[in-house]
Design an enzyme around this catalytic site. Sequence first.
Site, PDB file in Angstrom:
ATOM      1  N   HIS A 235       0.264   1.352  -1.296  1.00 10.39           N
ATOM      2  CA  HIS A 235      -1.081   1.606  -1.815  1.00 10.39           C
ATOM      3  C   HIS A 235      -1.563   2.914  -1.214  1.00 10.39           C
ATOM      4  O   HIS A 235      -1.942   2.968  -0.046  1.00 10.39           O
ATOM      5  CB  HIS A 235      -2.012   0.435  -1.454  1.00 10.39           C
ATOM      6  CG  HIS A 235      -3.212   0.365  -2.334  1.00 10.39           C
ATOM      7  ND1 HIS A 235      -4.379  -0.260  -1.959  1.00 10.39           N
ATOM      8  CD2 HIS A 235      -3.445   0.829  -3.584  1.00 10.39           C
ATOM      9  CE1 HIS A 235      -5.262  -0.156  -2.946  1.00 10.39           C
ATOM     10  NE2 HIS A 235      -4.714   0.489  -3.937  1.00 10.39           N
TER      11      HIS A 235
ATOM     12  N   GLU B  27       3.234  -4.065 -11.272  1.00 14.33           N
ATOM     13  CA  GLU B  27       2.758  -2.707 -11.031  1.00 14.33           C
ATOM     14  C   GLU B  27       3.546  -2.063  -9.893  1.00 14.33           C
ATOM     15  O   GLU B  27       3.865  -2.712  -8.890  1.00 14.33           O
ATOM     16  CB  GLU B  27       1.268  -2.728 -10.671  1.00 14.33           C
ATOM     17  CG  GLU B  27       0.667  -1.341 -10.588  1.00 14.33           C
ATOM     18  CD  GLU B  27      -0.839  -1.366 -10.333  1.00 14.33           C
ATOM     19  OE1 GLU B  27      -1.432  -0.277 -10.410  1.00 14.33           O
ATOM     20  OE2 GLU B  27      -1.402  -2.436 -10.051  1.00 14.33           O
TER      21      GLU B  27
ATOM     22  N   ASN C 132      -1.090  -4.402  -8.284  1.00 14.89           N
ATOM     23  CA  ASN C 132      -0.488  -3.939  -7.015  1.00 14.89           C
ATOM     24  C   ASN C 132       0.537  -4.959  -6.508  1.00 14.89           C
ATOM     25  O   ASN C 132       0.451  -5.454  -5.378  1.00 14.89           O
ATOM     26  CB  ASN C 132      -1.576  -3.703  -5.954  1.00 14.89           C
ATOM     27  CG  ASN C 132      -2.411  -2.468  -6.268  1.00 14.89           C
ATOM     28  OD1 ASN C 132      -2.131  -1.729  -7.207  1.00 14.89           O
ATOM     29  ND2 ASN C 132      -3.450  -2.243  -5.492  1.00 14.89           N
TER      30      ASN C 132
END
Length: 486
Positions: free
Chosen positions: A91, A76, A47
């Site tokens: 997210h 990512e 992330n």
Amino acid sequence: MNHLMTIDGFLMYLTSPEGSIFNPEWQGLFQDMSQPLAHYYISSSHNTYLMEDQLKGPSSVEAYIQALKRGCRCVEVDCWNGANGEPVVYHGHTFTSKILLKDVITTIANYAFKASEYPLIVSIENHCSIEQQEVMARYFRDILGDMLLTSTLDGGVASELPSPEALKRKILLKGKKIGNEPESFTGEVSDEDEAAEMNKDSLASESPPTDAKKSKQNLCKELSDLMFCKSVHFHSFEHSCTSAKPDEMSSFSESKARKYSKEAGSDFVLHNTRQLTRVYPSGMRTDSSNYCPLDMWNMGCQIVALNFQTAGMEMDLNDGLFTQNGRSGYVLKPEILRNRERLFDPEKPEEREDYHPLLFSVKVISGQQLPKVKQKEWSIVDPLVRVEIYGVPLDQAKQETKHIDNNGFNPCWNESLRFTIHTPELALVRFVVEDYDTASRNDFIGQYTLPFTCIQPGYRHVHLLSKDGMSIHPSSIYVQIKITEL
């Protein structure tokens, strides 16, 4: 002229690169970079867009800049539908802030090869509609241009992925890909992503299994065609042995990876001689904490993704492993984890043919100019040194010196610590200096982590780093290192 060295000259020599604990021969690019990609550890971030926690913290292109400057070679990108037809990165299903995918790709293009010329893998979690996937494909093509590589170099069906050397200055996308279905424009793929895995992680054990029904997502052919590595669901080691193609990659949560390492150790090692495996932190780690990457590296997992924004032992180990080989973000796995004939079991290192355990002796002599950890003018540290070994289970060990009262300027310990190292190729050594406290936890002063194989024996200086991995020169500890065969 007497050819004598003054005290000052001697001290300068001791603190010079020649006097460092890190063997200068291993600091530059010294490894064979022409082996298949699956033969390397690859510095990897989870992330990458997050600056803080996984629930409500900010997303920022700055997080990509920091990771790439630190030598990260796998970042990512979580893509979701945004306003005005613009895909965003954040997210999903949380309160983390959103940033434009266009800005993320531009940042990646600008910083991809600042720290290393070796390939950058961009792991894509795609949650977008067909329309916004078309926008994604256009941005990847237009912004990355010639850096983007979408198929193996020879164009044919290779039995192995290309090498880091062959892929220099190339960006490789990894994500869902349409199979050989006859669809002309879009294909349906199973949604095998982290979000689904995280939901499973957070379910109570008595809940009925939810993974029976895989959600389906339409995939746009333009985006699918840009994927160099295909995300695939992991079925079994037998299946991957007989059916997996080199460009197929499975992702495992840390708990799944740990389960496989316990249940199928050598099968997992064999799988990782051929296939790239990506491991990521459990969905329960909402505070962006990290797992110990050593457990995964011992199995030969290449892409062991960590939260780069979270300082601590786990990131120290990551930085330590990738300090060698020119800080290129690629480290050739030891031969024992590349050999398909003689499989290595990290739980039983003594069963390998060339088993030669080593005695590692560290005499902790003194410290130099250790920083204060409390801001009060009168505060003086009471330092102690701990030496920690990370590696195969048999090698995990910690020992520490006594503390020295009220002396951070030039404390002297003169204490010897001894360890047996069963698998030197997989061992990392971490030196930690702490301020001893009787009433509460010791305060961190500094640390330094390096691969055991990169240690230079003799009288050596260990230059300390801060919690964030930055130099706190001139703070150091002085040690004597002996390595002997048992």
